[in-house]
Write a protein that holds these residues in place. Structure first.
Motif, PDB file in Angstrom:
ATOM      1  N   PRO A  73       0.818  -1.217   0.000  1.00 24.12           N
ATOM      2  CA  PRO A  73       0.000   0.000   0.000  1.00 24.12           C
ATOM      3  C   PRO A  73       0.854   1.270   0.000  1.00 24.12           C
ATOM      4  CG  PRO A  73      -0.873  -1.581   1.562  1.00 24.12           C
ATOM      5  CD  PRO A  73       0.450  -2.119   1.092  1.00 24.12           C
ATOM      6  N   TRP A  74       1.937   1.262   0.769  1.00 24.18           N
ATOM      7  CA  TRP A  74       2.833   2.411   0.810  1.00 24.18           C
ATOM      8  C   TRP A  74       3.465   2.629  -0.562  1.00 24.18           C
ATOM      9  CZ3 TRP A  74       8.001   3.462   0.092  1.00 24.18           C
ATOM     10  CH2 TRP A  74       8.469   4.676   0.605  1.00 24.18           C
ATOM     11  N   LEU A  75       3.926   1.561  -1.190  1.00 26.04           N
ATOM     12  CA  LEU A  75       4.523   1.677  -2.522  1.00 26.04           C
ATOM     13  C   LEU A  75       3.530   2.214  -3.552  1.00 26.04           C
ATOM     14  CD1 LEU A  75       6.750  -1.514  -2.879  1.00 26.04           C
ATOM     15  CD2 LEU A  75       7.498   0.856  -3.147  1.00 26.04           C
ATOM     16  N   LEU A  76       2.273   1.800  -3.466  1.00 30.86           N
ATOM     17  CA  LEU A  76       1.271   2.292  -4.414  1.00 30.86           C
ATOM     18  C   LEU A  76       1.050   3.793  -4.255  1.00 30.86           C
ATOM     19  CD1 LEU A  76      -1.269  -0.658  -4.260  1.00 30.86           C
ATOM     20  CD2 LEU A  76       0.221  -0.057  -6.192  1.00 30.86           C
ATOM     21  N   VAL A  77       1.045   4.286  -3.032  1.00 30.47           N
ATOM     22  CA  VAL A  77       0.898   5.727  -2.808  1.00 30.47           C
ATOM     23  C   VAL A  77       2.112   6.470  -3.348  1.00 30.47           C
ATOM     24  CG1 VAL A  77       0.759   7.522  -1.027  1.00 30.47           C
ATOM     25  CG2 VAL A  77      -0.662   5.479  -0.850  1.00 30.47           C
ATOM     26  N   VAL A  78       3.295   5.945  -3.085  1.00 31.29           N
ATOM     27  CA  VAL A  78       4.521   6.570  -3.597  1.00 31.29           C
ATOM     28  C   VAL A  78       4.506   6.567  -5.126  1.00 31.29           C
ATOM     29  CG1 VAL A  78       7.040   6.293  -3.753  1.00 31.29           C
ATOM     30  CG2 VAL A  78       5.889   6.090  -1.539  1.00 31.29           C
ATOM     31  N   CYS A  79       4.091   5.460  -5.709  1.00 33.18           N
ATOM     32  CA  CYS A  79       4.002   5.352  -7.169  1.00 33.18           C
ATOM     33  C   CYS A  79       3.040   6.404  -7.718  1.00 33.18           C
ATOM     34  CB  CYS A  79       3.551   3.937  -7.546  1.00 33.18           C
ATOM     35  SG  CYS A  79       3.467   3.623  -9.314  1.00 33.18           S
ATOM     36  N   ARG A  80       1.888   6.533  -7.083  1.00 35.58           N
ATOM     37  CA  ARG A  80       0.915   7.548  -7.514  1.00 35.58           C
ATOM     38  C   ARG A  80       1.524   8.947  -7.439  1.00 35.58           C
ATOM     39  NH1 ARG A  80      -3.279   8.248  -3.433  1.00 35.58           N
ATOM     40  NH2 ARG A  80      -1.782   9.754  -2.720  1.00 35.58           N
ATOM     41  N   ASN A  81       2.232   9.247  -6.367  1.00 34.64           N
ATOM     42  CA  ASN A  81       2.849  10.566  -6.221  1.00 34.64           C
ATOM     43  C   ASN A  81       3.900  10.815  -7.301  1.00 34.64           C
ATOM     44  OD1 ASN A  81       1.237  11.031  -4.012  1.00 34.64           O
ATOM     45  ND2 ASN A  81       2.819  10.525  -2.522  1.00 34.64           N
ATOM     46  N   HIS A  82       4.718   9.806  -7.586  1.00 37.56           N
ATOM     47  CA  HIS A  82       5.720   9.963  -8.642  1.00 37.56           C
ATOM     48  C   HIS A  82       5.050  10.124 -10.014  1.00 37.56           C
ATOM     49  CE1 HIS A  82       9.392   9.716  -6.403  1.00 37.56           C
ATOM     50  NE2 HIS A  82       9.027   8.587  -5.813  1.00 37.56           N
ATOM     51  N   ALA A  83       3.954   9.412 -10.238  1.00 38.72           N
ATOM     52  CA  ALA A  83       3.221   9.551 -11.506  1.00 38.72           C
ATOM     53  C   ALA A  83       2.653  10.956 -11.631  1.00 38.72           C
ATOM     54  CB  ALA A  83       2.106   8.509 -11.596  1.00 38.72           C
ATOM     55  N   PHE A  84       2.123  11.476 -10.547  1.00 41.16           N
ATOM     56  CA  PHE A  84       1.605  12.840 -10.542  1.00 41.16           C
ATOM     57  C   PHE A  84       2.724  13.831 -10.876  1.00 41.16           C
ATOM     58  CE2 PHE A  84       0.828  16.792  -8.151  1.00 41.16           C
ATOM     59  CZ  PHE A  84      -0.320  17.217  -8.801  1.00 41.16           C
ATOM     60  N   ASN A  85       3.892  13.635 -10.257  1.00 39.50           N
ATOM     61  CA  ASN A  85       5.029  14.517 -10.535  1.00 39.50           C
ATOM     62  C   ASN A  85       5.488  14.402 -11.986  1.00 39.50           C
ATOM     63  OD1 ASN A  85       5.017  15.498  -7.937  1.00 39.50           O
ATOM     64  ND2 ASN A  85       6.553  14.053  -7.210  1.00 39.50           N
ATOM     65  N   ALA A  86       5.448  13.194 -12.542  1.00 42.94           N
ATOM     66  CA  ALA A  86       5.815  13.017 -13.952  1.00 42.94           C
ATOM     67  C   ALA A  86       4.845  13.780 -14.843  1.00 42.94           C
ATOM     68  CB  ALA A  86       5.829  11.533 -14.322  1.00 42.94           C
ATOM     69  N   GLY A  87       3.568  13.757 -14.498  1.00 39.12           N
ATOM     70  CA  GLY A  87       2.574  14.512 -15.257  1.00 39.12           C
ATOM     71  C   GLY A  87       2.818  15.998 -15.163  1.00 39.12           C
ATOM     72  N   ARG A  88       3.213  16.476 -13.986  1.00 42.40           N
ATOM     73  CA  ARG A  88       3.506  17.908 -13.831  1.00 42.40           C
ATOM     74  C   ARG A  88       4.728  18.290 -14.654  1.00 42.40           C
ATOM     75  NH1 ARG A  88       3.545  18.509  -7.611  1.00 42.40           N
ATOM     76  NH2 ARG A  88       5.456  19.544  -8.173  1.00 42.40           N
ATOM     77  N   LYS A  89       5.763  17.421 -14.656  1.00 46.85           N
ATOM     78  CA  LYS A  89       6.952  17.708 -15.471  1.00 46.85           C
ATOM     79  C   LYS A  89       6.585  17.808 -16.940  1.00 46.85           C
ATOM     80  CE  LYS A  89       9.822  14.552 -13.721  1.00 46.85           C
ATOM     81  NZ  LYS A  89      10.979  13.680 -13.651  1.00 46.85           N
ATOM     82  N   ARG A  90       5.735  16.889 -17.379  1.00 48.34           N
ATOM     83  CA  ARG A  90       5.302  16.883 -18.775  1.00 48.34           C
ATOM     84  C   ARG A  90       4.529  18.164 -19.093  1.00 48.34           C
ATOM     85  NH1 ARG A  90       4.197  12.069 -18.581  1.00 48.34           N
ATOM     86  NH2 ARG A  90       2.016  12.148 -18.023  1.00 48.34           N
ATOM     87  N   SER A  91       3.683  18.607 -18.171  1.00 48.00           N
ATOM     88  CA  SER A  91       2.918  19.841 -18.369  1.00 48.00           C
ATOM     89  C   SER A  91       3.845  21.043 -18.456  1.00 48.00           C
ATOM     90  CB  SER A  91       1.925  20.047 -17.227  1.00 48.00           C
ATOM     91  OG  SER A  91       0.946  19.048 -17.256  1.00 48.00           O
ATOM     92  N   ARG A  92       4.867  21.079 -17.586  1.00 44.50           N
ATOM     93  CA  ARG A  92       5.830  22.191 -17.650  1.00 44.50           C
ATOM     94  C   ARG A  92       6.572  22.175 -18.972  1.00 44.50           C
ATOM     95  NH1 ARG A  92       6.968  21.045 -12.097  1.00 44.50           N
ATOM     96  NH2 ARG A  92       8.740  19.803 -12.752  1.00 44.50           N
ATOM     97  N   HIS A  93       6.921  20.968 -19.445  1.00 41.33           N
ATOM     98  CA  HIS A  93       7.629  20.853 -20.715  1.00 41.33           C
ATOM     99  C   HIS A  93       6.766  21.407 -21.843  1.00 41.33           C
ATOM    100  CE1 HIS A  93      10.340  19.340 -23.740  1.00 41.33           C
ATOM    101  NE2 HIS A  93       9.345  18.691 -24.310  1.00 41.33           N
ATOM    102  N   ARG A  94       5.475  21.057 -21.838  1.00 41.44           N
ATOM    103  CA  ARG A  94       4.562  21.581 -22.851  1.00 41.44           C
ATOM    104  C   ARG A  94       4.447  23.091 -22.749  1.00 41.44           C
ATOM    105  NH1 ARG A  94       0.317  17.762 -21.258  1.00 41.44           N
ATOM    106  NH2 ARG A  94       1.156  15.778 -21.880  1.00 41.44           N
ATOM    107  N   ALA A  95       4.427  23.636 -21.540  1.00 34.79           N
ATOM    108  CA  ALA A  95       4.341  25.087 -21.364  1.00 34.79           C
ATOM    109  C   ALA A  95       5.563  25.769 -21.966  1.00 34.79           C
ATOM    110  CB  ALA A  95       4.211  25.443 -19.885  1.00 34.79           C
ATOM    111  N   ASP A  96       6.729  25.104 -21.874  1.00 31.14           N
ATOM    112  CA  ASP A  96       7.949  25.670 -22.463  1.00 31.14           C
ATOM    113  C   ASP A  96       7.850  25.738 -23.984  1.00 31.14           C
ATOM    114  OD1 ASP A  96       9.046  25.925 -19.974  1.00 31.14           O
ATOM    115  OD2 ASP A  96      10.251  24.088 -20.103  1.00 31.14           O
ATOM    116  N   GLU A  97       7.041  24.866 -24.573  1.00 26.77           N
ATOM    117  CA  GLU A  97       6.911  24.833 -26.019  1.00 26.77           C
ATOM    118  C   GLU A  97       5.869  25.821 -26.534  1.00 26.77           C
ATOM    119  OE1 GLU A  97       5.945  20.757 -26.672  1.00 26.77           O
ATOM    120  OE2 GLU A  97       7.983  20.071 -26.368  1.00 26.77           O
ATOM    121  N   LEU A  98       5.096  26.444 -25.631  1.00 26.64           N
ATOM    122  CA  LEU A  98       4.069  27.391 -26.037  1.00 26.64           C
ATOM    123  C   LEU A  98       4.701  28.681 -26.550  1.00 26.64           C
ATOM    124  CD1 LEU A  98       1.536  27.019 -23.105  1.00 26.64           C
ATOM    125  CD2 LEU A  98       1.314  26.130 -25.418  1.00 26.64           C
ATOM    126  N   PRO A  99       3.976  29.436 -27.361  1.00 26.54           N
ATOM    127  CA  PRO A  99       4.492  30.737 -27.773  1.00 26.54           C
ATOM    128  C   PRO A  99       4.793  31.581 -26.541  1.00 26.54           C
ATOM    129  CG  PRO A  99       2.473  30.186 -28.959  1.00 26.54           C
ATOM    130  CD  PRO A  99       2.678  29.137 -27.913  1.00 26.54           C
TER     131      PRO A  99
END
Length: 177
Positions: A73-99
């Motif tokens: 259960p602890w690992l699943l929560v940590v995994c979810r948090n890391h997945a959320f952070n990966a999504g945020r990184k991806r969003s920031r990367h997309r923002a860098d590509e915006l005009p």
């Protein structure tokens, strides 16, 4: 089939047993990988999320207090948090590509002001709650470390952090800060 519990594996890791990390990986990686695929849709992100989850397990093994003899259960929560952070990184990367007109401003004054305001709200808490928030939310101590430092149970720390997070979130959402 092994009868070694997740708690026993974590305790072995806390003692520096690198083979315990390998045993945890062998046992839990397939489950975490399936779970990560449900959260992110890129193979590289899935691999990174799973690897980061096990790295976090290794790093936190000496302070990790499991309520049961399972670490899943602890690992699943940590995994979810890391997945959320990966999504945020991806969003920031997309923002860098915006005009340039749509990109986030370079000025960090507003972020600094928000941090100042949050610190002021934490400072206004009762002494014990303020110290718990400082240790866990600002300084990054684990709940177990904070409990040891303050002579409280991990459950008391968890309850107070949760209550104060809700309080701070409510004030932020309703106060317009």
């Amino acid at each position: 089939m092994t009868t070694e519990t997740g708690g026993a594996i974590v305790r072995a890791m806390a003692e520096g047993d690198r083979t315990a990390l390998a045993r945890a990986f062998d046992r839990y990686a397939p489950t975490l990988t399936r779970y990560a695929w449900a959260l992110v849709d890129d193979r590289q992100d899935v691999e990174e999320v799973v690897q980061d989850s096990f790295l976090t397990l290794w790093q936190r093994s000496s302070t990790l207090e499991l309520p049961a003899e399972t670490v899943l259960p602890w690992l699943l929560v940590v995994c979810r948090n890391h997945a959320f952070n990966a999504g945020r990184k991806r969003s920031r990367h997309r923002a860098d590509e915006l005009p340039e007109t749509l990109a986030a401003p370079d000025d960090h004054t507003e972020a600094a002001e928000q941090l100042r305001w949050v610190r002021a709200e934490i400072a206004a808490l009762p002494d014990l709650d303020r110290r718990i928030c400082e240790l866990c939310l600002l300084e990054g101590h684990s709940y177990a470390e904070a409990a040891d430092l303050l002579g409280l149970t991990v459950g008391a720390i968890t309850q107070r952090v949760s209550r104060n997070r809700r309080r701070l979130k409510k004030v932020v959402m309703h106060d317009g800060h």
